[in-house]
Write a protein that holds these residues in place. Structure first.
Motif, PDB file in Angstrom:
ATOM      1  N   PRO A   1       0.809  -1.222   0.000  1.00  0.00           N
ATOM      2  CA  PRO A   1       0.000   0.000   0.000  1.00  0.00           C
ATOM      3  C   PRO A   1       0.844   1.273   0.000  1.00  0.00           C
ATOM      4  O   PRO A   1       0.477   2.263  -0.635  1.00  0.00           O
TER       5      PRO A   1
ATOM      6  N   SER B   1      -6.762   5.946  -1.157  1.00  0.00           N
ATOM      7  CA  SER B   1      -7.494   5.795   0.098  1.00  0.00           C
ATOM      8  C   SER B   1      -6.960   4.529   0.764  1.00  0.00           C
ATOM      9  O   SER B   1      -5.987   3.936   0.294  1.00  0.00           O
ATOM     10  N   MET B   2      -7.599   4.080   1.807  1.00  0.00           N
ATOM     11  CA  MET B   2      -7.143   2.886   2.514  1.00  0.00           C
ATOM     12  C   MET B   2      -7.265   1.624   1.672  1.00  0.00           C
ATOM     13  O   MET B   2      -6.529   0.663   1.883  1.00  0.00           O
ATOM     14  N   SER B   3      -8.182   1.611   0.693  1.00  0.00           N
ATOM     15  CA  SER B   3      -8.424   0.381  -0.051  1.00  0.00           C
ATOM     16  C   SER B   3      -8.275   0.508  -1.565  1.00  0.00           C
ATOM     17  O   SER B   3      -8.269  -0.499  -2.262  1.00  0.00           O
TER      18      SER B   3
END
Length: 148
Positions: A76, A100-102
């Protein structure tokens, strides 16, 4: 009897002198230490071997520069805004606009599309997606199709 002793003494001296001479000679069957005084042709580095080694090293470095390294899954933290994204053949698809986080938003000339972070890979050239530019462009076109 004196003649026999004298002949034996002479033969012994000759054998001793021959053995001493054989020890200093170089050639087949006589070991020579590298860099020994008796073997001046073996002193110093062998230039031809050094040139071959250098040529092999240089060709390997050129080959590594020419082709990208094998792709591995991207972490990530590797997916950052402004990074270029390439297809499976190395063609640039677009740039990451935001993350974003995902997922990450990839911006192209045809529009933007959100891509899950686990879909990204990376190699020495940067971030990758495991599809061709044609397939990616079709996906972007479908995501940016105006609603009726």
């Amino acid at each position: 009897m004196k003649a026999v002793k004298l002949a034996a003494l002479a033969a012994g001296l000759m054998l001793g002198a021959g053995a001493a001479h054989a020890q200093s000679a170089t050639g087949p069957g006589n070991p020579v230490l590298v860099g020994s005084v008796d073997a001046p042709e073996l002193k110093g580095p062998d230039d031809s071997a050094a040139r071959i080694d250098k040529a092999v090293r240089e060709s390997r470095l050129e080959a590594e520069k020419a082709k990208p390294s094998r792709a591995v899954p991207a972490k990530p933290g590797d997916v950052t805004a402004g990074s270029e994204v390439r297809d499976s053949k190395g063609v640039v698809l677009g740039k990451i606009e935001s993350t974003s986080m995902s997922a990450a938003v990839v911006a192209t000339e045809a529009g933007k599309v959100e891509v899950p972070l686990e879909a990204f890979g990376k190699n020495s050239k940067g971030l990758l997606l495991a599809l061709t530019k044609k397939d990616f462009d079709a996906m972007v076109a479908g995501a940016n199709k105006p609603a009726n």
